[in-house]
Design a protein around this motif. Structure first.
Motif, PDB file in Angstrom:
ATOM      1  N   GLN A 229       0.725  -1.090  -0.229  1.00 10.69           N
ATOM      2  CA  GLN A 229      -0.174   0.071  -0.085  1.00 10.69           C
ATOM      3  C   GLN A 229       0.878   1.305  -0.039  1.00 10.69           C
ATOM      4  N   GLU A 230       0.399   2.326  -0.557  1.00 11.62           N
ATOM      5  CA  GLU A 230       1.099   3.456  -0.647  1.00 11.62           C
ATOM      6  C   GLU A 230       0.068   4.706  -0.907  1.00 11.62           C
ATOM      7  N   GLY A 231       0.311   5.833   0.024  1.00 13.92           N
ATOM      8  CA  GLY A 231      -0.348   7.004   0.203  1.00 13.92           C
ATOM      9  C   GLY A 231      -0.814   7.505   1.350  1.00 13.92           C
ATOM     10  N   ASN A 232      -1.719   8.490   1.526  1.00 16.85           N
ATOM     11  CA  ASN A 232      -2.079   9.260   2.754  1.00 16.85           C
ATOM     12  C   ASN A 232      -3.194   8.107   3.418  1.00 16.85           C
ATOM     13  N   PHE A 233      -3.035   8.426   4.660  1.00 15.44           N
ATOM     14  CA  PHE A 233      -3.973   7.644   5.448  1.00 15.44           C
ATOM     15  C   PHE A 233      -4.669   8.631   6.590  1.00 15.44           C
ATOM     16  N   GLU A 234      -5.885   8.458   6.989  1.00 15.81           N
ATOM     17  CA  GLU A 234      -6.378   9.188   8.185  1.00 15.81           C
ATOM     18  C   GLU A 234      -7.437   8.232   8.997  1.00 15.81           C
ATOM     19  N   PHE A 235      -7.189   8.053  10.179  1.00 18.32           N
ATOM     20  CA  PHE A 235      -8.044   7.262  11.060  1.00 18.32           C
ATOM     21  C   PHE A 235      -8.622   7.990  12.292  1.00 18.32           C
ATOM     22  N   THR A 236      -9.692   7.427  12.540  1.00 20.04           N
ATOM     23  CA  THR A 236     -10.367   8.322  13.518  1.00 20.04           C
ATOM     24  C   THR A 236     -10.777   6.817  14.618  1.00 20.04           C
ATOM     25  N   ASP A 237     -10.253   6.919  15.624  1.00 15.73           N
ATOM     26  CA  ASP A 237     -10.573   5.679  16.612  1.00 15.73           C
ATOM     27  C   ASP A 237     -10.775   6.302  18.095  1.00 15.73           C
ATOM     28  N   LYS A 238     -11.768   5.560  18.759  1.00 19.78           N
ATOM     29  CA  LYS A 238     -12.083   5.597  20.208  1.00 19.78           C
ATOM     30  C   LYS A 238     -11.373   4.840  20.934  1.00 19.78           C
ATOM     31  N   PHE A 239     -10.876   5.275  22.002  1.00 17.52           N
ATOM     32  CA  PHE A 239     -10.277   4.583  22.981  1.00 17.52           C
ATOM     33  C   PHE A 239     -11.193   3.481  23.898  1.00 17.52           C
ATOM     34  N   LEU A 240     -10.856   2.409  23.862  1.00 12.71           N
ATOM     35  CA  LEU A 240     -11.703   1.323  24.298  1.00 12.71           C
ATOM     36  C   LEU A 240     -11.937   1.232  25.885  1.00 12.71           C
ATOM     37  N   THR A 241     -10.971   1.860  26.455  1.00 15.96           N
ATOM     38  CA  THR A 241     -10.924   1.898  27.838  1.00 15.96           C
ATOM     39  C   THR A 241     -10.957   3.487  28.269  1.00 15.96           C
ATOM     40  N   PHE A 242     -11.510   3.922  29.533  1.00 15.64           N
ATOM     41  CA  PHE A 242     -11.626   4.953  29.899  1.00 15.64           C
ATOM     42  C   PHE A 242     -10.944   5.216  31.323  1.00 15.64           C
ATOM     43  N   VAL A 243      -9.981   6.113  31.163  1.00 12.93           N
ATOM     44  CA  VAL A 243      -9.118   6.615  32.339  1.00 12.93           C
ATOM     45  C   VAL A 243      -9.361   8.170  32.694  1.00 12.93           C
ATOM     46  N   TYR A 244     -10.189   8.553  33.649  1.00 15.64           N
ATOM     47  CA  TYR A 244     -10.129   9.824  34.151  1.00 15.64           C
ATOM     48  C   TYR A 244      -9.226  10.340  34.975  1.00 15.64           C
ATOM     49  N   SER A 245      -9.093  11.682  34.876  1.00 13.13           N
ATOM     50  CA  SER A 245      -7.820  12.455  35.608  1.00 13.13           C
ATOM     51  C   SER A 245      -8.611  12.468  37.178  1.00 13.13           C
ATOM     52  N   GLN A 246      -7.551  12.163  38.091  1.00 11.57           N
ATOM     53  CA  GLN A 246      -7.984  12.420  39.431  1.00 11.57           C
ATOM     54  C   GLN A 246      -8.650  13.806  39.803  1.00 11.57           C
ATOM     55  N   CYS A 247      -9.588  13.719  40.388  1.00 11.71           N
ATOM     56  CA  CYS A 247     -10.523  14.836  40.756  1.00 11.71           C
ATOM     57  C   CYS A 247      -9.705  15.793  41.788  1.00 11.71           C
ATOM     58  N   ASN A 248      -9.454  17.074  41.265  1.00  9.03           N
ATOM     59  CA  ASN A 248      -9.184  18.124  42.325  1.00  9.03           C
ATOM     60  C   ASN A 248      -7.609  18.261  42.573  1.00  9.03           C
ATOM     61  N   SER A 249      -7.125  17.629  41.221  1.00  8.78           N
ATOM     62  CA  SER A 249      -5.649  17.857  41.398  1.00  8.78           C
ATOM     63  C   SER A 249      -4.883  18.070  40.018  1.00  8.78           C
ATOM     64  N   ALA A 250      -5.826  18.066  38.917  1.00 10.59           N
ATOM     65  CA  ALA A 250      -5.323  18.533  37.531  1.00 10.59           C
ATOM     66  C   ALA A 250      -3.917  17.903  37.112  1.00 10.59           C
ATOM     67  N   PRO A 251      -3.739  16.363  37.233  1.00  9.10           N
ATOM     68  CA  PRO A 251      -2.550  15.797  37.017  1.00  9.10           C
ATOM     69  C   PRO A 251      -1.963  16.095  35.193  1.00  9.10           C
ATOM     70  N   ASN A 252      -0.954  16.024  35.192  1.00  6.34           N
ATOM     71  CA  ASN A 252      -0.334  16.244  33.785  1.00  6.34           C
ATOM     72  C   ASN A 252      -1.083  14.934  32.893  1.00  6.34           C
ATOM     73  N   LEU A 253      -1.177  15.345  31.735  1.00  4.81           N
ATOM     74  CA  LEU A 253      -1.561  14.588  30.521  1.00  4.81           C
ATOM     75  C   LEU A 253      -0.523  14.273  29.848  1.00  4.81           C
ATOM     76  N   ASN A 254      -0.339  13.089  29.605  1.00  6.86           N
ATOM     77  CA  ASN A 254       1.038  12.457  28.777  1.00  6.86           C
ATOM     78  C   ASN A 254       0.483  11.521  27.706  1.00  6.86           C
ATOM     79  N   ILE A 255       0.820  12.107  26.524  1.00 10.70           N
ATOM     80  CA  ILE A 255       0.278  11.332  25.280  1.00 10.70           C
ATOM     81  C   ILE A 255       1.543  11.000  24.503  1.00 10.70           C
TER      82      ILE A 255
END
Length: 204
Positions: A145-171
């Motif tokens: 295969q050869e060319g451009n791609f574009e994918f939109t995916d949902k994360f299958l698991t949800f991990v929420y940030s800890q409340c009242n702490s605003a932790p760093n988001l790492n991607i």
């Protein structure tokens, strides 16, 4: 995918024009979103981004950041070290107490030139500093295969940030290749968004 040939050298040059965008207050849940969300700072590191070839800029309201990768391209032509490239970004977010969020989905855009019998892999994952859980999305492109791609995916698991702490988001974004002839890169030569993340907020 639309056909588009790009040599590894051209691919590295194109990566200099790639922008990633993260909106801190996008795609709010039915419960609304905090009245004010801002990105206070950003750090990054990895084999696909360095301070010498990558840069970023904040919007005027500090709710969006545009990041320019310098080398998030994996290719079989660059030896063992060039077969896997990654970049990890750490966002310092500022939002009021009483709110928590997660990333619901990610749209990734790039290009691939995969020979027969080879493959390219694109992966994005995130986690919050000091918390367990690393939701991940992964796409595999098999040759030929050869060319451009574009994918939109949902994360299958949800991990929420800890409340009242605003932790760093790492991607962390990873591209890697396997086989005799393959190139894959998370970038776009027309400067449209390369990675876009949708946040989901909830009161806690």
């Amino acid at each position: 995918m639309a056909a588009r040939y790009m040599s590894p050298v051209m691919a590295m040059m194109a990566a200099l024009f790639v922008a990633t965008v993260l909106s801190a207050a996008s795609s709010a849940s039915a419960g609304g979103a905090p009245p004010k969300v801002s990105i206070r700072g950003l750090t990054f590191a990895g084999t696909g981004c360095s301070w010498s070839d990558s840069n970023y800029a904040f919007s005027n309201n500090y709710q969006t950041v545009t990041f320019i990768f310098g080398g998030l391209v994996a290719t079989t032509d660059s030896g063992l070290a060039g077969r896997r490239k990654f970049c990890q970004l750490s966002f310092y977010l500022d939002y009021p107490n009483g709110w928590s969020f997660t990333l619901g989905q990610v749209t990734g855009r790039g290009f691939a030139s995969i020979g027969k019998g080879s493959k390219g892999v694109y992966e994005t994952q995130f986690y919050f500093s000091g918390q367990t859980g690393t939701p991940t999305v992964r796409r595999t492109i098999y040759g030929k295969q050869e060319g451009n791609f574009e994918f939109t995916d949902k994360f299958l698991t949800f991990v929420y940030s800890q409340c009242n702490s605003a932790p760093n988001l790492n991607i962390k974004s990873v591209v890697r290749v396997e086989g005799k002839k393959a190139v894959i890169g998370l970038d776009s030569s027309d400067t449209k968004f390369q990675l876009k993340f949708a946040c989901i907020w909830k009161k806690c």
